[in-house]
Design an enzyme around this catalytic site. Structure first.
Site, PDB file in Angstrom:
ATOM      1  N   LYS A 183      31.209  25.917   6.866  1.00 38.37           N
ATOM      2  CA  LYS A 183      30.545  27.156   6.073  1.00 38.37           C
ATOM      3  C   LYS A 183      30.937  27.616   4.725  1.00 38.37           C
ATOM      4  O   LYS A 183      30.305  27.548   3.841  1.00 38.37           O
ATOM      5  CB  LYS A 183      30.438  28.296   7.043  1.00 38.37           C
ATOM      6  CG  LYS A 183      29.637  29.460   6.376  1.00 38.37           C
ATOM      7  CD  LYS A 183      29.777  30.805   7.260  1.00 38.37           C
ATOM      8  CE  LYS A 183      30.896  31.828   7.292  1.00 38.37           C
ATOM      9  NZ  LYS A 183      31.150  32.581   6.140  1.00 38.37           N
ATOM     10  N   ASN A 184      32.463  27.870   4.836  1.00 36.56           N
ATOM     11  CA  ASN A 184      33.094  28.363   3.561  1.00 36.56           C
ATOM     12  C   ASN A 184      33.005  27.341   2.589  1.00 36.56           C
ATOM     13  O   ASN A 184      33.277  27.670   1.324  1.00 36.56           O
ATOM     14  CB  ASN A 184      34.244  29.038   3.955  1.00 36.56           C
ATOM     15  CG  ASN A 184      34.059  30.312   4.690  1.00 36.56           C
ATOM     16  OD1 ASN A 184      32.796  30.865   4.569  1.00 36.56           O
ATOM     17  ND2 ASN A 184      35.121  30.923   5.260  1.00 36.56           N
TER      18      ASN A 184
ATOM     19  N   CYS B  32      30.371  40.024   5.483  1.00 35.08           N
ATOM     20  CA  CYS B  32      30.689  40.833   6.420  1.00 35.08           C
ATOM     21  C   CYS B  32      31.450  42.096   6.237  1.00 35.08           C
ATOM     22  O   CYS B  32      32.308  42.076   5.310  1.00 35.08           O
ATOM     23  CB  CYS B  32      31.740  39.918   7.514  1.00 35.08           C
ATOM     24  SG  CYS B  32      30.710  38.952   8.387  1.00 35.08           S
TER      25      CYS B  32
ATOM     26  N   ARG C  32      36.817  44.360   0.129  1.00 36.49           N
ATOM     27  CA  ARG C  32      36.595  42.880  -0.417  1.00 36.49           C
ATOM     28  C   ARG C  32      36.306  43.187  -2.073  1.00 36.49           C
ATOM     29  O   ARG C  32      35.306  42.630  -2.335  1.00 36.49           O
ATOM     30  CB  ARG C  32      35.596  42.337   0.406  1.00 36.49           C
ATOM     31  CG  ARG C  32      35.907  42.066   1.765  1.00 36.49           C
ATOM     32  CD  ARG C  32      34.793  41.299   2.439  1.00 36.49           C
ATOM     33  NE  ARG C  32      34.940  39.954   2.360  1.00 36.49           N
ATOM     34  CZ  ARG C  32      34.241  38.887   3.043  1.00 36.49           C
ATOM     35  NH1 ARG C  32      33.375  39.341   3.522  1.00 36.49           N
ATOM     36  NH2 ARG C  32      34.504  37.804   2.585  1.00 36.49           N
TER      37      ARG C  32
ATOM     38  N   ASP D 117      40.014  34.254  10.058  1.00 38.97           N
ATOM     39  CA  ASP D 117      38.875  34.294  10.581  1.00 38.97           C
ATOM     40  C   ASP D 117      39.000  33.769  12.205  1.00 38.97           C
ATOM     41  O   ASP D 117      38.117  33.677  12.716  1.00 38.97           O
ATOM     42  CB  ASP D 117      37.970  32.886   9.951  1.00 38.97           C
ATOM     43  CG  ASP D 117      37.593  33.491   8.332  1.00 38.97           C
ATOM     44  OD1 ASP D 117      37.800  34.591   8.154  1.00 38.97           O
ATOM     45  OD2 ASP D 117      37.457  32.585   7.516  1.00 38.97           O
TER      46      ASP D 117
ATOM     47  N   ARG E 249      24.746  33.258  11.396  1.00 39.07           N
ATOM     48  CA  ARG E 249      24.937  32.903   9.811  1.00 39.07           C
ATOM     49  C   ARG E 249      25.961  31.831   9.600  1.00 39.07           C
ATOM     50  O   ARG E 249      26.250  31.237   8.805  1.00 39.07           O
ATOM     51  CB  ARG E 249      25.612  34.341   9.323  1.00 39.07           C
ATOM     52  CG  ARG E 249      24.519  35.202   9.055  1.00 39.07           C
ATOM     53  CD  ARG E 249      25.417  36.354   7.983  1.00 39.07           C
ATOM     54  NE  ARG E 249      26.254  35.839   7.183  1.00 39.07           N
ATOM     55  CZ  ARG E 249      27.406  36.436   7.032  1.00 39.07           C
ATOM     56  NH1 ARG E 249      27.730  37.552   7.202  1.00 39.07           N
ATOM     57  NH2 ARG E 249      28.438  36.028   6.216  1.00 39.07           N
TER      58      ARG E 249
HETATM   59  N1  EPU Z   1      40.769  40.475  -2.687  1.00 40.49           N
HETATM   60  C1  EPU Z   1      40.856  41.521  -3.488  1.00 40.49           C
HETATM   61  N2  EPU Z   1      40.504  41.143  -4.912  1.00 40.49           N
HETATM   62  C2  EPU Z   1      39.836  40.238  -5.053  1.00 40.49           C
HETATM   63  C3  EPU Z   1      39.703  39.137  -4.199  1.00 40.49           C
HETATM   64  C4  EPU Z   1      40.291  39.543  -2.998  1.00 40.49           C
HETATM   65  O1  EPU Z   1      41.674  42.563  -3.265  1.00 40.49           O
HETATM   66  O2  EPU Z   1      39.227  40.175  -6.317  1.00 40.49           O
HETATM   67  C5  EPU Z   1      41.595  40.611  -1.385  1.00 40.49           C
HETATM   68  C6  EPU Z   1      40.368  40.862  -0.453  1.00 40.49           C
HETATM   69  O3  EPU Z   1      39.919  42.083  -0.281  1.00 40.49           O
HETATM   70  C7  EPU Z   1      41.209  40.301   0.894  1.00 40.49           C
HETATM   71  C8  EPU Z   1      42.106  39.442   0.423  1.00 40.49           C
HETATM   72  O4  EPU Z   1      42.342  39.551  -1.173  1.00 40.49           O
HETATM   73  O5  EPU Z   1      41.793  41.431   1.452  1.00 40.49           O
HETATM   74  C9  EPU Z   1      41.519  37.929   0.628  1.00 40.49           C
HETATM   75  O6  EPU Z   1      40.391  37.636   0.076  1.00 40.49           O
HETATM   76  P1  EPU Z   1      39.677  36.451  -0.413  1.00 40.49           P
HETATM   77  O7  EPU Z   1      39.265  36.540  -1.668  1.00 40.49           O
HETATM   78  O8  EPU Z   1      40.670  35.271  -0.162  1.00 40.49           O
HETATM   79  O9  EPU Z   1      38.357  36.185   0.505  1.00 40.49           O
HETATM   80  P2  EPU Z   1      37.207  35.925   0.220  1.00 40.49           P
HETATM   81  O10 EPU Z   1      36.858  34.663  -0.606  1.00 40.49           O
HETATM   82  O11 EPU Z   1      36.086  36.903   0.021  1.00 40.49           O
HETATM   83  C10 EPU Z   1      36.797  33.783   1.928  1.00 40.49           C
HETATM   84  C11 EPU Z   1      36.011  33.513   3.346  1.00 40.49           C
HETATM   85  C12 EPU Z   1      36.284  34.525   4.421  1.00 40.49           C
HETATM   86  C13 EPU Z   1      37.793  34.324   4.664  1.00 40.49           C
HETATM   87  C14 EPU Z   1      38.575  34.627   3.427  1.00 40.49           C
HETATM   88  C15 EPU Z   1      40.162  34.335   3.658  1.00 40.49           C
HETATM   89  C16 EPU Z   1      33.859  32.698   2.058  1.00 40.49           C
HETATM   90  C17 EPU Z   1      32.663  32.937   1.812  1.00 40.49           C
HETATM   91  N3  EPU Z   1      34.594  33.747   2.670  1.00 40.49           N
HETATM   92  O12 EPU Z   1      36.469  35.112   1.822  1.00 40.49           O
HETATM   93  O13 EPU Z   1      35.611  34.185   5.551  1.00 40.49           O
HETATM   94  O14 EPU Z   1      38.089  35.313   5.639  1.00 40.49           O
HETATM   95  O15 EPU Z   1      38.090  33.700   2.504  1.00 40.49           O
HETATM   96  O16 EPU Z   1      40.269  33.082   4.279  1.00 40.49           O
HETATM   97  O17 EPU Z   1      34.594  31.707   1.840  1.00 40.49           O
HETATM   98  C18 EPU Z   1      34.261  34.291   7.552  1.00 40.49           C
HETATM   99  O18 EPU Z   1      34.078  33.167   7.455  1.00 40.49           O
HETATM  100  O19 EPU Z   1      34.117  34.962   8.530  1.00 40.49           O
HETATM  101  C19 EPU Z   1      34.817  34.833   6.439  1.00 40.49           C
HETATM  102  C20 EPU Z   1      35.069  36.325   6.301  1.00 40.49           C
END
Ligand code: EPU
Length: 417
Positions: A22-23, A116, A121, A304, A396
């Protein structure tokens, strides 16, 4: 509204085939807009997040065809127009469109993405990347208007190794003039998948999968074919199902190295696992040892998989400890597990799980995707019937979850209400 009904206590035997990640897929689809020609992506999972991205592609004027798991995207007739809030808030990955459009057209209007509700985030690191490459970002409440006369390669240091910010910065930098270096980049396999896709189109990216990614911008990106990697979180979820209820449950089409941290923890617990080249065979065992787990970016233990793992920890002997370091609100599954008979206490970012507990079927609610997966696992183990409401969250991210579990012996059905 949809719900899942499970009659617990049935052993799981046979083979589960893992779908595309998915990701990865949710980044590859928006990344396809950067190409000036047709691109083909294989192993696209049939999940509702992909349907939501398709809606955005179609809204922008791309021509999309889907034939099973193969998706072909022709963005030659795309019009760069603002993506409405109702569409962008459907999922987190909608903001990958913001980067593709910025990279390609140097102007984009979009709203804060969805995803989610597992924490705040923020997207500050993505915006920092845009600004470093020369863009001006105007924030008006939830709305972002981003412009660049010219995108120019630069050094971008991420304050934390964010998956989203790493991919977003890559998507813009491939079309910037000169060289961009992303320091403290996230190392998740999904990032390597996206970088490979962009390189297949003609981009020049090196170092993906390490904490330093170097990108030399190019003027044009062309046609290409790529494949989505197997979903390591789906893999981990079914491995945990096998550890709970498996009798030599075989999970195939996996990259075992991508779930090394989970396998290491399950071995500490005493769970019998066999690794094949692209499969893992797992069975449940009588007595499992307690463990201490801390979530981290890849290759650490994936956040995750934290919620799915919690179900298994309710069956260990003694007190297990689970520390969540990535999100501030990822324990919404815990009250429901406790209603089913678990003994879990939340203390800030840590939970303690005292086991083993007998789980009993109840009516529970999936508050988010992985909380839903956790409750499905609990339902497979529990005595009696478990009903999980709000399972749109689960659909999803897990392709054909009902069919996959039914085929290996679970009694599980999806109901429309
Ligand atoms: N963060 C910030 N500022 C930013 C970006 C991130 O503070 O600009 C913080 C976030 O709040 C969080 C941490 O950094 O505490 C990590 O966030 P990251 O950006 O790595 O996560 P993401 O890209 O929003 C993806 C996956 C998530 C998965 C995370 C970590 C997708 C669409 N989502 O999220 O997947 O948990 O990486 O591996 O790729 C899931 O599949 O259930 C899911 C939530």
């Amino acid at each position: 509204m949809k719900r899942i009904r499970i009659e617990g206590g049935h052993k799981l035997e046979g083979t589960i085939h893992i779908s595309g990640a998915k990701n990865s897929a949710v980044a590859l689809v928006p990344a396809s807009l950067l190409s000036d020609e047709k691109v083909t992506i294989d192993n696209i999972p049939n999940i509702s997040d992909i349907d939501a991205l398709n809606e955005i592609l179609t809204y922008l004027g791309a021509t999309v065809t889907r034939d099973g798991s193969i998706m072909t995207i022709d963005s030659s007739s795309v019009v760069n127009k603002g993506i409405p809030e109702e569409i962008s808030k459907k999922l987190r990955a909608s903001y990958y469109f913001m980067s593709s459009l910025l990279g390609k057209y140097k102007h984009v209007e979009m709203y804060f993405p969805g995803g989610c509700a597992i924490g705040a985030r923020p997207i500050d690191q993505t915006l920092k990347g845009y600004r470093a490459l020369g863009a001006t970002v105007i924030e008006d409440g939830n709305k972002y208007t981003i412009d660049a006369e010219e995108l120019i390669g630069s050094e971008v240091y991420l304050d934390m190794p964010s998956v989203g910010a790493t991919i977003n910065t890559m998507l813009v930098a491939v079309k910037a003039k000169g060289k961009t270096v992303i320091e403290n980049a996230a190392k998740e396999p999904e990032i390597v998948n996206v970088a490979t896709f962009l390189n297949n189109m003609g981009a020049k990216i090196t170092g993906a999968g390490t904490s330093t990614i170097r990108i030399t911008g190019v003027k044009r990106l062309g046609s290409c074919f790529t494949e989505v990697i197997p979903d390591r979180i789906e893999t981990g979820t079914y491995i945990i199902a096998g550890a709970l209820m498996g009798n030599r449950l075989r999970i195939e089409n996996v990259i075992p190295e991508h779930v090394d941290s989970l396998i290491g923890k399950l071995r500490e617990m005493g769970i019998p696992l066999e690794e094949e080249e692209d499969a893992i065979v797992v069975s449940c065992c009588e007595k499992m040892n307690k463990i201490h787990v801390k979530t981290q970016g890849y290759p650490g233990f994936a956040t995750d998989l934290q919620q799915p793992l919690t179900t298994l920890l309710t069956q260990c002997t003694g007190q297990s400890v689970l520390e969540e370091t990535i999100y501030e609100n990822r324990f919404q599954n815990v009250p429901y597990l406790n209603e089913m008979g678990a003994n879990i206490k939340i203390n800030g970012k840590t939970i303690t799980i005292i086991g083993p507990s007998k789980l009993v079927g109840k009516t529970v609610v999936a508050t988010d995707l992985r909380a839903g997966a956790c409750l499905v696992l609990a339902g497979l183990k529990a005595e009696g019937e478990t009903v999980i409401e709000n399972v749109e969250h689960v659909l999803r991210g897990y392709e054909n979850i009902i069919e996959k579990l039914t085929n290996v012996g679970a009694k599980i059905e999806l109901e429309e209400i």
